[in-house]
Design an enzyme around this catalytic site. Structure first.
Site, PDB file in Angstrom:
ATOM      1  N   ASP A  30      66.338  84.091  27.573  1.00 32.25           N
ATOM      2  CA  ASP A  30      66.424  83.190  28.606  1.00 32.25           C
ATOM      3  C   ASP A  30      67.017  83.715  29.887  1.00 32.25           C
ATOM      4  O   ASP A  30      67.920  84.466  29.954  1.00 32.25           O
ATOM      5  CB  ASP A  30      67.374  82.024  28.296  1.00 32.25           C
ATOM      6  CG  ASP A  30      67.186  80.784  29.091  1.00 32.25           C
ATOM      7  OD1 ASP A  30      66.829  79.649  28.344  1.00 32.25           O
ATOM      8  OD2 ASP A  30      67.496  80.738  30.373  1.00 32.25           O
ATOM      9  N   ILE A  31      66.295  83.357  31.043  1.00 33.89           N
ATOM     10  CA  ILE A  31      66.585  83.844  32.313  1.00 33.89           C
ATOM     11  C   ILE A  31      68.187  83.356  32.841  1.00 33.89           C
ATOM     12  O   ILE A  31      68.745  83.776  33.752  1.00 33.89           O
ATOM     13  CB  ILE A  31      65.562  83.564  33.505  1.00 33.89           C
ATOM     14  CG1 ILE A  31      65.551  84.338  34.436  1.00 33.89           C
ATOM     15  CG2 ILE A  31      65.706  81.920  33.762  1.00 33.89           C
ATOM     16  CD1 ILE A  31      64.335  84.410  35.283  1.00 33.89           C
ATOM     17  N   ASN A  85      64.776  70.752  23.471  1.00 32.68           N
ATOM     18  CA  ASN A  85      64.511  69.800  24.043  1.00 32.68           C
ATOM     19  C   ASN A  85      63.350  68.942  24.389  1.00 32.68           C
ATOM     20  O   ASN A  85      62.260  69.803  24.444  1.00 32.68           O
ATOM     21  CB  ASN A  85      65.435  69.979  25.684  1.00 32.68           C
ATOM     22  CG  ASN A  85      66.562  70.498  25.406  1.00 32.68           C
ATOM     23  OD1 ASN A  85      67.529  70.061  24.560  1.00 32.68           O
ATOM     24  ND2 ASN A  85      66.899  71.519  26.227  1.00 32.68           N
ATOM     25  N   GLY A  91      66.463  66.824  28.637  1.00 27.35           N
ATOM     26  CA  GLY A  91      66.711  68.056  29.396  1.00 27.35           C
ATOM     27  C   GLY A  91      65.743  69.185  29.303  1.00 27.35           C
ATOM     28  O   GLY A  91      65.947  70.312  29.593  1.00 27.35           O
ATOM     29  N   GLN A  92      64.594  68.736  28.944  1.00 27.38           N
ATOM     30  CA  GLN A  92      63.412  69.621  28.808  1.00 27.38           C
ATOM     31  C   GLN A  92      62.774  69.956  30.233  1.00 27.38           C
ATOM     32  O   GLN A  92      62.587  68.973  31.004  1.00 27.38           O
ATOM     33  CB  GLN A  92      62.270  69.044  27.944  1.00 27.38           C
ATOM     34  CG  GLN A  92      60.932  70.040  27.844  1.00 27.38           C
ATOM     35  CD  GLN A  92      59.980  69.724  27.041  1.00 27.38           C
ATOM     36  OE1 GLN A  92      59.819  68.509  26.501  1.00 27.38           O
ATOM     37  NE2 GLN A  92      58.836  70.694  26.714  1.00 27.38           N
ATOM     38  N   SER A  93      62.957  71.275  30.551  1.00 29.45           N
ATOM     39  CA  SER A  93      62.357  71.487  32.125  1.00 29.45           C
ATOM     40  C   SER A  93      61.264  72.416  32.082  1.00 29.45           C
ATOM     41  O   SER A  93      60.777  72.475  33.095  1.00 29.45           O
ATOM     42  CB  SER A  93      63.743  72.340  32.869  1.00 29.45           C
ATOM     43  OG  SER A  93      63.936  73.351  32.101  1.00 29.45           O
ATOM     44  N   HIS A  98      59.307  75.432  22.941  1.00 28.24           N
ATOM     45  CA  HIS A  98      60.126  76.459  22.784  1.00 28.24           C
ATOM     46  C   HIS A  98      61.536  75.950  22.015  1.00 28.24           C
ATOM     47  O   HIS A  98      61.863  75.053  22.204  1.00 28.24           O
ATOM     48  CB  HIS A  98      60.589  77.129  24.010  1.00 28.24           C
ATOM     49  CG  HIS A  98      61.056  76.056  25.229  1.00 28.24           C
ATOM     50  ND1 HIS A  98      60.400  75.172  25.831  1.00 28.24           N
ATOM     51  CD2 HIS A  98      62.485  75.826  25.536  1.00 28.24           C
ATOM     52  CE1 HIS A  98      61.177  74.356  26.586  1.00 28.24           C
ATOM     53  NE2 HIS A  98      62.314  74.750  26.697  1.00 28.24           N
ATOM     54  N   HIS A 100      65.419  77.136  21.838  1.00 31.63           N
ATOM     55  CA  HIS A 100      66.665  78.031  22.224  1.00 31.63           C
ATOM     56  C   HIS A 100      67.271  78.613  21.002  1.00 31.63           C
ATOM     57  O   HIS A 100      67.562  77.637  19.852  1.00 31.63           O
ATOM     58  CB  HIS A 100      67.631  77.156  22.864  1.00 31.63           C
ATOM     59  CG  HIS A 100      67.074  76.612  24.300  1.00 31.63           C
ATOM     60  ND1 HIS A 100      67.196  77.296  25.420  1.00 31.63           N
ATOM     61  CD2 HIS A 100      66.305  75.496  24.100  1.00 31.63           C
ATOM     62  CE1 HIS A 100      66.447  76.249  26.324  1.00 31.63           C
ATOM     63  NE2 HIS A 100      66.100  75.169  25.648  1.00 31.63           N
TER      64      HIS A 100
HETATM   65  P1  5GP Z   1      64.480  73.633  28.765  1.00 32.15           P
HETATM   66  O1  5GP Z   1      65.197  73.338  29.943  1.00 32.15           O
HETATM   67  O2  5GP Z   1      62.996  73.219  28.817  1.00 32.15           O
HETATM   68  O3  5GP Z   1      65.009  73.234  27.372  1.00 32.15           O
HETATM   69  O4  5GP Z   1      64.645  75.246  28.660  1.00 32.15           O
HETATM   70  C1  5GP Z   1      63.666  76.211  29.547  1.00 32.15           C
HETATM   71  C2  5GP Z   1      64.479  77.334  29.461  1.00 32.15           C
HETATM   72  O5  5GP Z   1      63.640  78.448  29.995  1.00 32.15           O
HETATM   73  C3  5GP Z   1      65.802  77.293  30.487  1.00 32.15           C
HETATM   74  O6  5GP Z   1      67.003  77.556  29.502  1.00 32.15           O
HETATM   75  C4  5GP Z   1      65.483  78.137  31.585  1.00 32.15           C
HETATM   76  O7  5GP Z   1      66.733  78.993  31.907  1.00 32.15           O
HETATM   77  C5  5GP Z   1      64.374  79.237  30.951  1.00 32.15           C
HETATM   78  N1  5GP Z   1      63.549  79.590  31.881  1.00 32.15           N
HETATM   79  C6  5GP Z   1      63.084  78.975  32.914  1.00 32.15           C
HETATM   80  N2  5GP Z   1      62.208  79.709  33.763  1.00 32.15           N
HETATM   81  C7  5GP Z   1      62.313  81.044  32.959  1.00 32.15           C
HETATM   82  C8  5GP Z   1      61.739  82.505  33.330  1.00 32.15           C
HETATM   83  O8  5GP Z   1      60.884  82.407  34.337  1.00 32.15           O
HETATM   84  N3  5GP Z   1      62.085  83.431  32.434  1.00 32.15           N
HETATM   85  C9  5GP Z   1      62.853  83.249  31.403  1.00 32.15           C
HETATM   86  N4  5GP Z   1      63.107  84.369  30.674  1.00 32.15           N
HETATM   87  N5  5GP Z   1      63.389  82.038  31.050  1.00 32.15           N
HETATM   88  C10 5GP Z   1      63.088  80.975  31.973  1.00 32.15           C
END
Ligand code: 5GP
Ligand code: ZN
Length: 112
Positions: A30-31, A85, A91-93, A98, A100
């Site tokens: 994760d970034i 999420n 909190g899904q962004s 995916h 975690h």
């Molecule tokens: P969500 O918020 O949908 O549950 O998780 C998305 C995850 O993707 C976040 O933890 C965010 O830090 C990660 N993320 C977003 N953009 C990138 C990217 O370009 N590269 C990587 N490695 N992770 C990303």
């Protein structure tokens, strides 16, 4: 899906720090890590979230869980948390399925 961030990462069009890859899925760091170990596991095919898992695409979701178990074992993780999420309120962004995988620190319950 052409405008999906994780489809682009799965295709190699956007670089990622890979942990594991096979024909069906990719695991990468994760970034913005929320724990000392924090990687994501995604299907290479576009599925929006757990809410879009059906009998027709469930095999890749099941495969991902075998990959999580294998990668966690290979990394020597004996305790970890798997989170997915679904939707904005949770909190899904990124709207591509995916999971975690977080490890390396004490976790609280319930999650915020
Ligand atoms: P969500 O918020 O949908 O549950 O998780 C998305 C995850 O993707 C976040 O933890 C965010 O830090 C990660 N993320 C977003 N953009 C990138 C990217 O370009 N590269 C990587 N490695 N992770 C990303
Ligand atoms: Zn996608």
């Amino acid at each position: 899906m052409s405008d999906c961030l994780f489809c682009k990462i799965a295709a190699g069009d956007i670089p990622s720090s890979k942990v594991y890859e096979d024909g069906q899925c990719l695991a990468f760091h994760d970034i913005d890590p929320q724990a000392p170990t924090h990687f994501l596991v995604i299907p290479k095919t576009h599925i929006g979230s757990v809410a879009e898992v059906t009998e027709d695409n469930a095999a890749v979701a099941a495969h991902i869980f075998t990959v999580i178990a294998k990668v966690a074992k290979d990394l020597g993780l004996d305790s970890y948390r798997v989170v997915s999420n679904i939707g904005e309120q949770a909190g899904q962004s990124v709207p591509h399925l995916h999971f975690h995988v977080l490890a390396g620190r004490d976790m609280t319950w319930p999650p915020g």
